[in-house]
Write a protein that holds these residues in place. Structure first.
Motif, PDB file in Angstrom:
ATOM      1  N   PHE A  54      41.326  42.724  42.228  1.00 31.22           N
ATOM      2  CA  PHE A  54      42.544  41.893  42.346  1.00 31.22           C
ATOM      3  C   PHE A  54      42.455  40.580  41.561  1.00 31.22           C
ATOM      4  N   PHE A  55      41.251  40.032  41.436  1.00 32.37           N
ATOM      5  CA  PHE A  55      41.106  38.742  40.735  1.00 32.37           C
ATOM      6  C   PHE A  55      41.474  38.867  39.247  1.00 32.37           C
ATOM      7  N   ILE A  61      43.200  36.286  48.307  1.00 32.68           N
ATOM      8  CA  ILE A  61      42.589  37.619  48.166  1.00 32.68           C
ATOM      9  C   ILE A  61      41.288  37.695  48.983  1.00 32.68           C
ATOM     10  N   GLU A  90      37.512  47.613  44.941  1.00 29.51           N
ATOM     11  CA  GLU A  90      38.978  47.640  45.056  1.00 29.51           C
ATOM     12  C   GLU A  90      39.562  46.267  45.351  1.00 29.51           C
ATOM     13  N   HIS A  91      38.760  45.392  45.978  1.00 27.87           N
ATOM     14  CA  HIS A  91      39.274  44.049  46.292  1.00 27.87           C
ATOM     15  C   HIS A  91      38.935  43.032  45.204  1.00 27.87           C
ATOM     16  N   ILE A  92      37.741  43.127  44.628  1.00 21.39           N
ATOM     17  CA  ILE A  92      37.367  42.183  43.561  1.00 21.39           C
ATOM     18  C   ILE A  92      38.259  42.407  42.340  1.00 21.39           C
ATOM     19  N   HIS A 131      49.969  51.366  52.629  1.00 17.75           N
ATOM     20  CA  HIS A 131      48.507  51.338  52.510  1.00 17.75           C
ATOM     21  C   HIS A 131      48.072  49.873  52.539  1.00 17.75           C
ATOM     22  N   THR A 147      41.148  39.938  52.479  1.00 16.72           N
ATOM     23  CA  THR A 147      40.213  41.074  52.416  1.00 16.72           C
ATOM     24  C   THR A 147      39.315  41.066  53.653  1.00 16.72           C
ATOM     25  N   GLY A 201      45.403  53.329  38.733  1.00 17.05           N
ATOM     26  CA  GLY A 201      44.302  53.480  39.687  1.00 17.05           C
ATOM     27  C   GLY A 201      44.787  53.328  41.118  1.00 17.05           C
ATOM     28  N   GLY A 202      45.733  52.430  41.305  1.00 21.89           N
ATOM     29  CA  GLY A 202      46.269  52.185  42.642  1.00 21.89           C
ATOM     30  C   GLY A 202      46.966  53.407  43.205  1.00 21.89           C
ATOM     31  N   ILE A 249      33.129  38.544  48.963  1.00 26.24           N
ATOM     32  CA  ILE A 249      33.636  39.900  49.255  1.00 26.24           C
ATOM     33  C   ILE A 249      32.493  40.913  49.193  1.00 26.24           C
ATOM     34  N   GLU A 303      34.614  49.497  48.475  1.00 26.71           N
ATOM     35  CA  GLU A 303      35.322  48.439  49.205  1.00 26.71           C
ATOM     36  C   GLU A 303      35.329  47.137  48.395  1.00 26.71           C
ATOM     37  N   ALA A 304      34.172  46.787  47.828  1.00 31.71           N
ATOM     38  CA  ALA A 304      34.090  45.552  47.038  1.00 31.71           C
ATOM     39  C   ALA A 304      34.894  45.695  45.740  1.00 31.71           C
ATOM     40  N   TRP A 332      45.671  48.791  37.011  1.00 31.28           N
ATOM     41  CA  TRP A 332      45.922  48.516  38.440  1.00 31.28           C
ATOM     42  C   TRP A 332      46.914  49.546  38.991  1.00 31.28           C
ATOM     43  N   TYR A 390      44.320  55.952  44.074  1.00 29.34           N
ATOM     44  CA  TYR A 390      43.548  55.503  45.235  1.00 29.34           C
ATOM     45  C   TYR A 390      44.348  55.686  46.528  1.00 29.34           C
ATOM     46  N   ALA A 391      45.609  55.262  46.495  1.00 31.31           N
ATOM     47  CA  ALA A 391      46.415  55.301  47.717  1.00 31.31           C
ATOM     48  C   ALA A 391      46.808  56.732  48.097  1.00 31.31           C
ATOM     49  N   TRP A 421      45.679  48.364  51.112  1.00 31.84           N
ATOM     50  CA  TRP A 421      45.298  47.845  49.784  1.00 31.84           C
ATOM     51  C   TRP A 421      46.546  47.529  48.958  1.00 31.84           C
ATOM     52  N   ILE A 422      47.558  48.364  49.082  1.00 35.54           N
ATOM     53  CA  ILE A 422      48.820  48.093  48.370  1.00 35.54           C
ATOM     54  C   ILE A 422      49.421  46.791  48.905  1.00 35.54           C
ATOM     55  N   PHE A 460      30.871  43.071  52.503  1.00 34.72           N
ATOM     56  CA  PHE A 460      30.788  44.526  52.666  1.00 34.72           C
ATOM     57  C   PHE A 460      29.331  45.014  52.785  1.00 34.72           C
TER      58      PHE A 460
END
Lengths: 151, 108
Positions: free
Chosen positions: A95-96, B24, A91-93, B47, B28, A58-59, B97, A88-89, A55, A62-63, B49-50, B101
């Motif tokens: 998080f789980f 989350i 980077e958010h999925i 950011h 999102t 990669g974070g 999610i 998009e999916a 995380w 990515y940022a 995402w951060i 998208f």
């Protein structure tokens, strides 16, 4: 791309893969009739640590780099959906995953005796470890699609 | 450590992770539909995402002691239910999610 960013990107991939392997080891370990709680506890800790490190590495990549230098290339290329859907999916999925890994580790850390004697708890832990592994694989495949779209 | 306390801790982690999964999914989608929130996340955390990841981690960590104090549960049956709630909320969250998208891509 700077040397540091290259190292971080490669680290992100390998740490993520190592996290998936450790999570898969937990999943498979739970499928056995006679489980080794010591092995499961260690594997779940390794999985959690590797996912957290993946995380962070990669974070940062990515940022700092992806948004400025890669996203535009993909979106103006032949496969804009690789970013719009898969990145998009992904980077958010993602998080789980660390939170699932943390819960799995806590189960093995605090309930080692219970998990050996209670099949229902073992089954619940198996479901969570399986889900973590499958999400990790889905995210890895998404990463491959995104990488392919840049070329 | 007593088994009751161990189950309470595991329950707190499971509930906290389930609430974090809902957060989350919600943040999102809501941040993508609401530029004000996305800009706030960007401006506050450098950011968006951060910002989402940081807030998710804070919520997860902060809820654990909070749940231990206000909703301590030492029932193993409850723990099993909470673990399965976490399992299903994660699956639903991931599908929502991804679906969101896909929908956004084809809409524009």
């Amino acid at each position: 791309m700077s040397g540091l960013l290259k190292i971080l990107l490669i680290s992100h991939i390998f740490l993520g893969l190592a996290g998936i392997i450790a999570s898969y080891a937990v999943w498979m370990g739970l499928l056995k009739k006679k489980i080794s709680v010591k092995f499961l506890r260690l594997s779940s800790l390794v999985s959690l640590v590797f996912f957290l490190l993946s995380w962070l590495t990669g974070g940062y990549y990515y940022a700092v780099y992806y948004g400025q230098s890669v996203r535009g290339v993909i979106k103006s290329g032949s496969y804009p959906w690789a970013h719009s859907i898969f990145m998009e999916a992904k980077e958010h999925i993602f998080f789980f995953i660390p939170f699932l890994a943390a819960v799995i580790f806590i189960i093995f850390y605090f309930l080692n005796d219970e998990i050996e004697s209670d099949g229902r708890l073992k089954k619940a832990a198996m479901f969570l470890a399986g889900l973590t592994t499958i999400l990790g694989i889905v995210i890895t495949v998404s990463g491959l699609i995104i990488s392919g779209a840049v070329r | 450590m007593k088994t009751d306390l161990k189950i309470k801790i595991a329950n707190a982690f499971a509930v906290s992770a389930a609430i974090t999964a809902v957060f989350i999914t919600g943040v999102t989608i809501y941040a993508d539909l609401n530029p004000t929130l996305k800009d706030w996340l960007k401006n506050t955390f450098t950011h968006h995402w951060i910002g989402k990841g940081f807030l998710a981690a804070i919520i997860f960590i902060a809820l654990i002691p909070l749940i231990l104090f206000i909703y301590p549960n030492d029932k193993k049956e409850r723990l099993l239910k909470n673990l399965m709630i976490l399992f299903w909320l994660t699956i639903i969250g991931a599908l929502v999610i991804f679906g969101f998208f896909v929908y956004e891509y084809f809409k524009h």
